[in-house]
Design a protein around this motif. Sequence first.
Motif, mmCIF file in Angstrom:
data_model
loop_
_atom_site.group_PDB
_atom_site.id
_atom_site.type_symbol
_atom_site.label_atom_id
_atom_site.label_comp_id
_atom_site.label_asym_id
_atom_site.label_seq_id
_atom_site.Cartn_x
_atom_site.Cartn_y
_atom_site.Cartn_z
ATOM 1 N N VAL A 7 -0.275 -46.743 32.580
ATOM 2 C CA VAL A 7 -0.918 -48.034 32.271
ATOM 3 C C VAL A 7 -1.180 -48.743 33.608
ATOM 4 C CG1 VAL A 7 -0.731 -50.219 31.004
ATOM 5 C CG2 VAL A 7 0.380 -48.153 30.103
ATOM 6 N N PRO A 8 -2.444 -48.800 34.065
ATOM 7 C CA PRO A 8 -2.715 -49.348 35.404
ATOM 8 C C PRO A 8 -2.853 -50.874 35.411
ATOM 9 C CG PRO A 8 -4.719 -48.434 34.493
ATOM 10 C CD PRO A 8 -3.672 -48.276 33.433
ATOM 11 N N ALA A 9 -1.798 -51.565 34.946
ATOM 12 C CA ALA A 9 -1.872 -53.040 34.858
ATOM 13 C C ALA A 9 -1.445 -53.651 36.190
ATOM 14 C CB ALA A 9 -0.963 -53.516 33.734
ATOM 15 N N PHE A 10 -2.219 -53.373 37.241
ATOM 16 C CA PHE A 10 -1.799 -53.801 38.583
ATOM 17 C C PHE A 10 -1.696 -55.315 38.711
ATOM 18 C CE2 PHE A 10 -4.076 -49.713 40.086
ATOM 19 C CZ PHE A 10 -2.950 -48.963 39.781
ATOM 20 N N ARG B 55 2.575 -55.295 34.338
ATOM 21 C CA ARG B 55 2.421 -54.547 35.590
ATOM 22 C C ARG B 55 2.348 -53.054 35.274
ATOM 23 N NH1 ARG B 55 0.886 -58.556 36.870
ATOM 24 N NH2 ARG B 55 1.453 -59.964 38.558
ATOM 25 N N GLY B 56 1.837 -52.278 36.239
ATOM 26 C CA GLY B 56 1.587 -50.856 35.980
ATOM 27 C C GLY B 56 2.856 -50.059 35.708
ATOM 28 N N VAL B 57 2.756 -49.097 34.778
ATOM 29 C CA VAL B 57 3.875 -48.174 34.520
ATOM 30 C C VAL B 57 3.328 -46.757 34.333
ATOM 31 C CG1 VAL B 57 5.389 -49.889 33.406
ATOM 32 C CG2 VAL B 57 3.827 -48.572 32.000
ATOM 33 N N ILE B 58 4.138 -45.772 34.741
ATOM 34 C CA ILE B 58 3.837 -44.370 34.412
ATOM 35 C C ILE B 58 5.027 -43.873 33.602
ATOM 36 C CG2 ILE B 58 3.342 -42.051 35.304
ATOM 37 C CD1 ILE B 58 2.262 -43.343 37.858
ATOM 38 N N LYS C 270 1.423 -43.203 21.382
ATOM 39 C CA LYS C 270 2.238 -43.116 22.615
ATOM 40 C C LYS C 270 1.679 -44.045 23.698
ATOM 41 C CE LYS C 270 4.943 -39.056 22.298
ATOM 42 N NZ LYS C 270 5.301 -37.748 22.812
ATOM 43 N N TRP C 271 0.344 -44.137 23.776
ATOM 44 C CA TRP C 271 -0.281 -45.076 24.722
ATOM 45 C C TRP C 271 0.193 -46.498 24.419
ATOM 46 C CZ3 TRP C 271 -2.860 -46.403 28.955
ATOM 47 C CH2 TRP C 271 -3.554 -47.625 28.979
ATOM 48 N N LYS C 272 0.227 -46.867 23.119
ATOM 49 C CA LYS C 272 0.651 -48.223 22.740
ATOM 50 C C LYS C 272 2.114 -48.460 23.153
ATOM 51 C CE LYS C 272 -2.019 -50.703 20.344
ATOM 52 N NZ LYS C 272 -2.972 -51.691 20.935
ATOM 53 N N MET C 273 2.944 -47.415 23.046
ATOM 54 C CA MET C 273 4.350 -47.546 23.485
ATOM 55 C C MET C 273 4.405 -47.815 24.990
ATOM 56 S SD MET C 273 5.985 -44.378 21.319
ATOM 57 C CE MET C 273 7.393 -44.123 22.420
ATOM 58 N N ARG D 252 5.731 -51.176 27.258
ATOM 59 C CA ARG D 252 6.693 -51.101 28.372
ATOM 60 C C ARG D 252 6.168 -51.797 29.631
ATOM 61 N NH1 ARG D 252 8.014 -47.208 24.975
ATOM 62 N NH2 ARG D 252 10.066 -46.212 25.009
ATOM 63 N N SER D 253 4.834 -52.034 29.686
ATOM 64 C CA SER D 253 4.271 -52.687 30.884
ATOM 65 C C SER D 253 4.383 -54.215 30.818
ATOM 66 C CB SER D 253 2.800 -52.288 31.058
ATOM 67 O OG SER D 253 1.973 -53.007 30.162
ATOM 68 N N PHE D 254 4.652 -54.749 29.621
ATOM 69 C CA PHE D 254 4.669 -56.210 29.450
ATOM 70 C C PHE D 254 5.873 -56.859 30.140
ATOM 71 C CE2 PHE D 254 2.303 -56.042 25.080
ATOM 72 C CZ PHE D 254 1.135 -55.764 25.743
ATOM 73 N N GLY D 255 5.672 -58.105 30.581
ATOM 74 C CA GLY D 255 6.797 -58.954 30.978
ATOM 75 C C GLY D 255 7.449 -58.669 32.314
#
Length: 517
Positions: free
Chosen positions: A362-365, A378-381, A500-503, A507-510
């Motif tokens: 999730v590229p939430a930079f 924020r981004g997570v792999i 799985k993408w939604k999961m 995990r990227s929130f907050g």
Amino acid sequence: MSHTNKFGDLVGSIDEGTSSARFILFRAETSDIVCFHQKELRQMYPQEGWVEQDPKEILSVVEECIEKTIEKLQELGGSPTDIVAVGVTNQRETTIVWDKTTGEPLYNAIVWLDMRTASTVDQLLETVPNKTRNKNYLKPLCGLPLSPYFSAVKLRWLIDNVPKVKTAIKNGNCLFGTVDTWLIWNLTGGVNGGAHVTDVTNASRTMLMNIETLHYDRTLGKFFDIPFEILPEIRSSSEVYGKICLKALEGVPLSGCLGDQQAALVGQECLVRGKAKATYGTGCFLLYNTGNALIDSSHGLITTVAYQMGPEAHPTYALEGSVAIAGAALGWLRDNINILTSAKESEELALSVENNGDVYFVPAFSGLYAPYWNQEARGVICGITEDTQRGHIVRASLEAVCFQVRDILDAMNKDCGIPLVKLKVDGGMTANSLLTQWQADLIGLEVQRPAVVETTALGAAMAAGRAVGCWDVENVSVESNCTSFRPKITDDERDMRYSKWKMAVERSFGWESNAMV
């Protein structure tokens, strides 16, 4: 007359994007490109999160592109007299203020993705009645949430922070415009009677135009405390705004204007309700034509004017969803963690693995845009095991773009109730056929990629040609020149991967707010 018209009527298109400008000549009524010239634009980053450009450089780069294209046309045996109209399309929301007596900019252009106005947004939220701090307080009037993205907030910052701007307003010499307005004013005479105009699509991104009346709204002007006399006149997307004074194109009518994403919608022939296009570049922008209906999204999308083909025409509206990070994720893999040597290598690396290895990126930079509007993300792999290779991460970054488009399409379906039949795509990333195929797989729809990739410039040319009677916009078809990609995976596999993408997104929130605790 000694010159024989070799190409028939030509329509020029000024396509002024964030990273480059170009001038393209199209044969009227077809999407055939005769010649073009393109040049990169400099961006400046005076502080972290600030992005600026020099308005004079934007203008001189555009003028150079026009002159070089005309030289190429003459080498091909054509003549500038073959050009019957010129249209403009532009990066949207980017804000410029200048002195109308000297033509000098009063500050650098503040680019759409600049984040300096986050504090201005906070101050404005404090003034929302009943202390609700509701970001959507103005949405019924202008279709937009209160965000650093839109022009009124940038203009408010300029008035508050740049003394020259305040003085020019006091003396009655200040003009404001987005990039289209700055270019049209200069190209039609500047200080010597240049047309100070914008079109409905660009005006719909300022937060100052009433989305129903298509006029500036007193309530909005009062909320931002912006004087209306500095604003350009709002016109339709297809009419003659003035004649060009630049030597190479002297006397040619400037007769089309559309913001870049709306221009791509027109260039992709999405001219009836229920058609949609996605443009894949630094970010990804998805527009869905809602016809004459103004649909207020309850799922995180914004309402925008798609186009208005002539002063007497009804406006056509669209729902828009924006993804902040698309191609930029590949740039990050290349520049920050050296997984790629070039964006082109992404296809090869992604093919080096059989599947995504259950890896999700999730590229939430800097937070997530539509439909989440979550600034703290924020981004997570996720899903890394000892078997994870470079190819899995590259593949996950390409799939991330496709999943984000699915997020927006789901929101659009909920808002409109008319499920999409196929998605038209354009922009630099769509040259990657693997990405385009995965997009079809992950949304379960046919995806069409046109042979003409310059759909943004084409849209502005169509609007300009229509205004002078040499382009029948309603009856043109570019569909025959498309490559189609159809889904190749089962509904079960698609739904499993999407859940799985939604999961991963959850995990990227907050992250940002938790870090402060």
